[in-house]
Design an enzyme around this catalytic site. Structure first.
Site, mmCIF file in Angstrom:
data_model
loop_
_atom_site.group_PDB
_atom_site.id
_atom_site.type_symbol
_atom_site.label_atom_id
_atom_site.label_comp_id
_atom_site.label_asym_id
_atom_site.label_seq_id
_atom_site.Cartn_x
_atom_site.Cartn_y
_atom_site.Cartn_z
ATOM 1 C CB THR A 159 -0.974 -0.014 1.192
ATOM 2 O OG1 THR A 159 -0.251 -0.261 2.414
ATOM 3 C CG2 THR A 159 -2.028 -1.095 1.015
ATOM 4 C CE LYS A 185 0.362 -3.520 3.411
ATOM 5 N NZ LYS A 185 -0.464 -2.654 4.359
ATOM 6 C CB THR A 196 1.708 -5.131 13.631
ATOM 7 O OG1 THR A 196 2.719 -6.103 13.360
ATOM 8 C CG2 THR A 196 1.438 -5.098 15.108
ATOM 9 C CB THR A 409 -7.300 12.868 -1.565
ATOM 10 O OG1 THR A 409 -6.243 13.230 -0.654
ATOM 11 C CG2 THR A 409 -8.635 12.982 -0.880
#
EC number: 2.3.1.35
Length: 409
Positions: A159, A185, A196, A409
């Site tokens: 991500t 990741k 976590t 965004t």
């Protein structure tokens, strides 16, 4: 490639990970969850594998975790893991649960295996429904040879990470070469309260489920549960270990003469992944290690380490190269561990900054120069006993705020 194996020596290679053990392949593709980057990945084993998992303690567990835990409970085996990034499928109600089940069913169909042998997991934005048309189309294509590439898998699970995270080790058990590989990741929403992050570990060791789960839980307590980035425990995250037995060693149990070799290999893999996650904290510039010695118990040492590594004031001081030992001492004081202030010694790298309840004499410019390095160590001597623990984290920077202020965004 990994060099020759010698008996009971653990050889580490960071060039290969989850496909190093026998009988595994991995891949990934862009299916349209994200605008451009890879967002759908898989790991599959040639045969059903014993599996162990640890899961987030957040009460808002995402739909994929619920599906995966229920599936694993049926026979403690899986043969595949399907992962999407860009959308967490968390807080999505009955539709989210149905979508997670659809992902599992569709991938099982493509593989020709039972549904419960597929674990599913998601990571990304919370509260949005998955674009299931894109995902199901991707599932129908992803097992094609063009997408079979471990590097694709490692990228497809990311991500806000700035780098992939992987490691592999090899050693011998019963004269057989055994491999453990791992990929993970994690960059934000990282806090020492399992789980976590997303961690995927593969091994070709022959090991019983109960002992695999015991080893994972024990290792987790000293690795993944000892890192923090921002104090947030995610809704989605878990660590899964698959063991398909294709190394053909005698079944590993706690009574096996080489049990400790396997557990050490698992420790190396999980600790390496945990430290890479901590170093890749959102906006981070430094890996911070806190070593606590002389505690009256291991739990006490862990509590003190976690308290220090979780302190935003400590983290910002390290980012600013400010040897503000008062922030470290304060974090020790509110850790919940009964300590004797006049017995404590605190060091920043090789420099003692606090001892016997009073500040020590040090040259501030030297400590500031040390704090400019990418790897910073804080050492605390409690002088209460013989127990110790290590925690890892990162500095807290302006970029962390920028990244998370505009995450959607």
């Amino acid at each position: 490639m990994i060099q020759a194996i010698t008996t009971n020596e653990i050889i580490v290679s960071e060039k290969e990970s989850v496909t190093l053990p026998k009988g595994y392949k991995a891949g990934g593709m862009h299916c349209g969850i994200k605008r451009k980057r890879l967002d759908l990945g898989y790991i599959v084993s040639d045969v059903p594998a014993a599996v162990a998992g640890v899961y987030t303690t957040n009460l808002f567990q995402a739909a994929p975790l619920l599906v995966t835990q229920e599936s694993i409970a049926k026979e403690n085996k899986i043969q595949a893991i399907l992962v999407n990034s860009g959308n967490a499928n968390a807080c999505t109600g009955e539709q989210g649960l149905a979508d997670a089940l659809t992902m599992q069913k569709e991938f099982a169909y493509e593989m020709g295996i039972q549904d419960h042998l597929v674990a599913v997991t998601s990571t990304g934005v919370i509260g949005e429904l998955l674009p299931m048309g894109n995902i199901t189309n991707g599932i129908k294509q992803i097992l094609q040879k063009e997408y079979e590439n471990e590097e694709n898998f490692k990228k497809a699970i990311l991500t806000t990470d700035t780098s992939t995270k992987e490691i592999a080790v090899q050693f011998t058990i019963d004269g057989k070469t055994v491999s453990i590989g791992g990929a993970a990741k994690g960059s934000g929403m990282i806090h020492p309260n399992m789980a976590t992050m997303l961690g995927f570990v593969t091994t070709d060791a022959n090991i019983a489920h109960e002992d695999l789960l015991s080893a994972l839980r024990e290792v987790t307590n000293t690795t993944f549960n000892m890192i923090t980035v921002d104090g947030d425990t995610s809704t989605n995250d878990m660590v899964l270990v698959m063991a398909n037995g294709l190394a053909e060693n005698n079944e590993l149990t706690k009574d096996h003469s080489e049990w400790d070799v396997f557990k050490q290999g698992l420790q190396i893999v999980c600790e390496s992944l945990a430290k890479k996650i901590a170093r890749d904290g959102e906006g981070a510039t430094k890996l911070v290690e806190v070593k606590v010695n002389g505690a009256f118990s291991t739990n006490a040492a862990r509590a003190v380490g976690k308290s220090i590594i979780s302190s935003n004031l400590v983290k910002t001081a390290i980012y600013g190269t400010d040897p503000n030992w008062g922030r470290i001492v304060t974090a020790i004081g509110y850790s919940g561990v009964p300590v004797e202030p006049t017995a404590i010694k605190v060091s920043i790298g090789p420099f003692t900054v606090f001892e016997n309840g009073l500040p020590s004499q040090f040259i501030e410019e030297e400590v500031k120069e040390y704090l400019e390095s990418e790897n910073v160590k804080l050492i605390v001597e409690l002088n209460q006993g013989d127990s110790c623990a290590t925690a890892w984290g990162c500095d807290l920077t302006y970029d962390y705020v920028k990244i998370n202020a505009s995450y959607r965004t």
